[in-house]
Design a protein around this motif. Structure first.
Motif, PDB file in Angstrom:
ATOM      1  N   UNK A 108       0.843  -1.194   0.000  1.00  0.00           N
ATOM      2  CA  UNK A 108       0.000   0.000   0.000  1.00  0.00           C
ATOM      3  C   UNK A 108       0.877   1.242   0.000  1.00  0.00           C
ATOM      4  N   UNK A 109       0.522   2.191  -0.826  1.00  0.00           N
ATOM      5  CA  UNK A 109       1.262   3.450  -0.912  1.00  0.00           C
ATOM      6  C   UNK A 109       0.300   4.611  -0.760  1.00  0.00           C
ATOM      7  N   UNK A 110       0.711   5.599   0.014  1.00  0.00           N
ATOM      8  CA  UNK A 110      -0.076   6.816   0.187  1.00  0.00           C
ATOM      9  C   UNK A 110       0.495   7.880  -0.744  1.00  0.00           C
ATOM     10  N   UNK A 111      -0.272   8.252  -1.770  1.00  0.00           N
ATOM     11  CA  UNK A 111       0.226   9.195  -2.774  1.00  0.00           C
ATOM     12  C   UNK A 111      -0.679  10.421  -2.830  1.00  0.00           C
ATOM     13  N   UNK A 112      -0.109  11.523  -3.302  1.00  0.00           N
ATOM     14  CA  UNK A 112      -0.870  12.758  -3.440  1.00  0.00           C
ATOM     15  C   UNK A 112      -1.782  12.684  -4.661  1.00  0.00           C
ATOM     16  N   UNK A 113      -3.006  13.171  -4.506  1.00  0.00           N
ATOM     17  CA  UNK A 113      -3.931  13.274  -5.631  1.00  0.00           C
ATOM     18  C   UNK A 113      -3.802  14.652  -6.259  1.00  0.00           C
ATOM     19  N   UNK A 114      -4.248  14.767  -7.478  1.00  0.00           N
ATOM     20  CA  UNK A 114      -4.166  16.040  -8.194  1.00  0.00           C
ATOM     21  C   UNK A 114      -5.078  17.087  -7.566  1.00  0.00           C
ATOM     22  N   UNK A 115      -4.586  18.323  -7.512  1.00  0.00           N
ATOM     23  CA  UNK A 115      -5.403  19.427  -7.049  1.00  0.00           C
ATOM     24  C   UNK A 115      -5.640  19.478  -5.559  1.00  0.00           C
ATOM     25  N   UNK A 116      -4.871  18.733  -4.764  1.00  0.00           N
ATOM     26  CA  UNK A 116      -5.073  18.705  -3.320  1.00  0.00           C
ATOM     27  C   UNK A 116      -3.767  18.330  -2.637  1.00  0.00           C
ATOM     28  N   UNK A 117      -3.712  18.584  -1.347  1.00  0.00           N
ATOM     29  CA  UNK A 117      -2.564  18.149  -0.542  1.00  0.00           C
ATOM     30  C   UNK A 117      -2.884  16.890   0.243  1.00  0.00           C
ATOM     31  N   UNK A 118      -3.995  16.250  -0.074  1.00  0.00           N
ATOM     32  CA  UNK A 118      -4.401  15.044   0.625  1.00  0.00           C
ATOM     33  C   UNK A 118      -3.844  13.806  -0.074  1.00  0.00           C
ATOM     34  N   UNK A 119      -3.597  12.771   0.724  1.00  0.00           N
ATOM     35  CA  UNK A 119      -3.080  11.511   0.208  1.00  0.00           C
ATOM     36  C   UNK A 119      -4.213  10.506   0.026  1.00  0.00           C
ATOM     37  N   UNK A 120      -4.050   9.640  -0.950  1.00  0.00           N
ATOM     38  CA  UNK A 120      -4.981   8.537  -1.177  1.00  0.00           C
ATOM     39  C   UNK A 120      -4.187   7.245  -1.215  1.00  0.00           C
ATOM     40  N   UNK A 121      -4.854   6.144  -0.919  1.00  0.00           N
ATOM     41  CA  UNK A 121      -4.186   4.846  -0.871  1.00  0.00           C
ATOM     42  C   UNK A 121      -4.269   4.148  -2.216  1.00  0.00           C
ATOM     43  N   UNK A 122      -3.121   3.720  -2.717  1.00  0.00           N
ATOM     44  CA  UNK A 122      -3.056   2.915  -3.937  1.00  0.00           C
ATOM     45  C   UNK A 122      -2.499   1.554  -3.545  1.00  0.00           C
ATOM     46  N   UNK A 123      -3.257   0.487  -3.821  1.00  0.00           N
ATOM     47  CA  UNK A 123      -2.858  -0.860  -3.425  1.00  0.00           C
ATOM     48  C   UNK A 123      -2.200  -1.591  -4.583  1.00  0.00           C
ATOM     49  N   UNK A 124      -0.981  -2.052  -4.336  1.00  0.00           N
ATOM     50  CA  UNK A 124      -0.207  -2.860  -5.280  1.00  0.00           C
ATOM     51  C   UNK A 124      -0.034  -2.156  -6.624  1.00  0.00           C
ATOM     52  N   UNK A 125      -0.043  -0.850  -6.604  1.00  0.00           N
ATOM     53  CA  UNK A 125       0.248  -0.073  -7.810  1.00  0.00           C
ATOM     54  C   UNK A 125      -0.853  -0.055  -8.847  1.00  0.00           C
ATOM     55  N   UNK A 126      -2.072  -0.469  -8.471  1.00  0.00           N
ATOM     56  CA  UNK A 126      -3.161  -0.547  -9.447  1.00  0.00           C
ATOM     57  C   UNK A 126      -4.327   0.334  -9.017  1.00  0.00           C
ATOM     58  N   UNK A 127      -4.874   1.064  -9.973  1.00  0.00           N
ATOM     59  CA  UNK A 127      -6.002   1.958  -9.721  1.00  0.00           C
ATOM     60  C   UNK A 127      -7.135   1.561 -10.651  1.00  0.00           C
ATOM     61  N   UNK A 128      -8.317   1.405 -10.083  1.00  0.00           N
ATOM     62  CA  UNK A 128      -9.511   1.082 -10.883  1.00  0.00           C
ATOM     63  C   UNK A 128     -10.667   1.903 -10.344  1.00  0.00           C
ATOM     64  N   UNK A 129     -11.418   2.519 -11.251  1.00  0.00           N
ATOM     65  CA  UNK A 129     -12.506   3.388 -10.810  1.00  0.00           C
ATOM     66  C   UNK A 129     -13.677   2.571 -10.281  1.00  0.00           C
ATOM     67  N   UNK A 130     -14.535   3.259  -9.553  1.00  0.00           N
ATOM     68  CA  UNK A 130     -15.768   2.655  -9.053  1.00  0.00           C
ATOM     69  C   UNK A 130     -16.960   3.338  -9.721  1.00  0.00           C
ATOM     70  N   UNK A 131     -16.996   4.664  -9.656  1.00  0.00           N
ATOM     71  CA  UNK A 131     -17.966   5.459 -10.404  1.00  0.00           C
ATOM     72  C   UNK A 131     -17.199   6.106 -11.551  1.00  0.00           C
TER      73      UNK A 131
END
Length: 334
Positions: free
Chosen positions: A203-226
């Motif tokens: 798990x990696x905590x990375x910065x999202x665009x347009x914010x100073x908040x971090x989001x969790x990315x698991x095993x380097x893979x991102x998949x949308x929900x909505x």
């Protein structure tokens, strides 16, 4: 029954996005863990707020925005400059409470990688050296030198769709529309640097665009929900591959007619006075001779309302403010 239209074009914020029906089976996504919608903020730039509040959608625009939302497809918006292509994204995001619009401005050098994430290996190298020499806090982890781009952030597994504006995609090189196909079709992507590190750091905590908040990315893979509400704008300067077009809902904007134009002026500057009505008539009479942008007319009316120039001087100024786009000013044509 599901709500139609979800987007009404009235500019009155509401939670109708929660009443969207389930997506078509071929556009259902299951990314997770789910992220809550971004927090509503009061620090949005005044110009973007104004553009969202004053946007005037046509009936066709309302229908095709809803088609894109229901089908979970990108909306390709084409039309002359100044017809409100980019403002549409802000108007929809405001009405449906989708949070701040993520914006990716396209140039001839833009690549898919730019939209997904940015990684700075040099800053990581310097951090590792500082840590080895004297810094007790180790900041050399990959996640500390990686930030998601606007497209990468839009595809995070949010509970509600995010709004993404991909502005002037017709300025891109020939490969970018095709490169976007897989990501927009599958609603997912990988970050190779995090995939390689997943064995030790799942798990990696990375910065999202347009914010100073971090989001969790698991095993380097991102998949949308909505699936995000994606607006791709084009000035019509190039053609796109058929495979790209069939995956988009296409909206072609045209210059507004007299009624629509008066509504736009009214929304921005109040009820048109007699001189503003004359400028609207002159603007419409010249539209067939070349490209004109609505904001040129708004600029001329604003200055007429804000100055004490004589009518003759106002006419000269309006002529200078409303040349055909891409051509030299033509004082005798107005």
């Amino acid at each position: 029954m599901p709500l139609w239209p979800v987007y009404t074009g009235t500019n009155a914020p509401h939670d109708g996005i929660t009443e969207l029906p389930a997506p078509p089976p071929w556009r259902a996504f299951d990314g997770g863990p789910p992220l809550p919608p971004p927090r509503e903020t009061d620090d949005a730039s005044p110009d973007r707020v104004h553009r969202a509040e004053t946007y005037r959608a046509t009936e066709q625009t309302v229908q095709l925005v809803n088609a894109a939302l229901y089908l979970r497809r990108p909306l390709l918006v084409t039309g002359p400059p100044g017809t409100g292509k980019s403002s549409l994204a802000h108007a929809v995001a405001r009405e449906l409470r989708l949070g701040p619009v993520l914006r990716w401005n396209i140039t001839s050098r833009s690549t898919l990688h730019d939209g997904l994430y940015q990684y700075d290996p040099l800053s990581r190298l310097y951090a590792a050296r500082r840590s080895a020499e004297s810094d007790p806090v180790d900041t050399s982890g990959i996640e500390n030198h990686l930030r998601l781009g606007p497209l990468g952030t839009a595809l995070l597994p949010y509970e509600r769709p995010r709004a993404l504006l991909v502005d002037e995609i017709d300025k891109s090189d020939l490969d970018l529309p095709n490169d976007l196909l897989h990501v927009l079709e599958e609603g997912e992507y990988e970050i190779p640097e995090l995939v390689r590190a997943a064995r030790h750091t799942p798990k990696a905590e990375v910065l999202a665009d347009g914010t100073d908040e971090h989001v969790t990315v698991e095993r380097g893979r991102v998949r949308c929900r909505a699936f995000p509400f994606v607006v791709l704008t084009s000035n019509g300067e190039r053609e796109f591959p058929p495979a790209f077009l069939r995956r988009c809902v296409t909206l072609r904007l045209r210059q507004p007619d007299d009624r629509h134009l008066a509504g736009i002026v009214r929304a921005h500057l109040g009820e048109p006075d007699s001189y503003a009505e004359q400028l609207i008539e002159r603007f419409l009479s010249r539209v067939g001779g070349g490209d004109l942008a609505t904001d040129q007319l708004l600029n001329a009316i604003y200055l007429a309302q804000s100055s004490d120039l004589a009518a003759e001087s106002l006419d000269e100024l309006a002529t200078l403010l409303m040349p055909y786009l891409g051509q030299a000013p033509q004082p005798d044509a107005f």
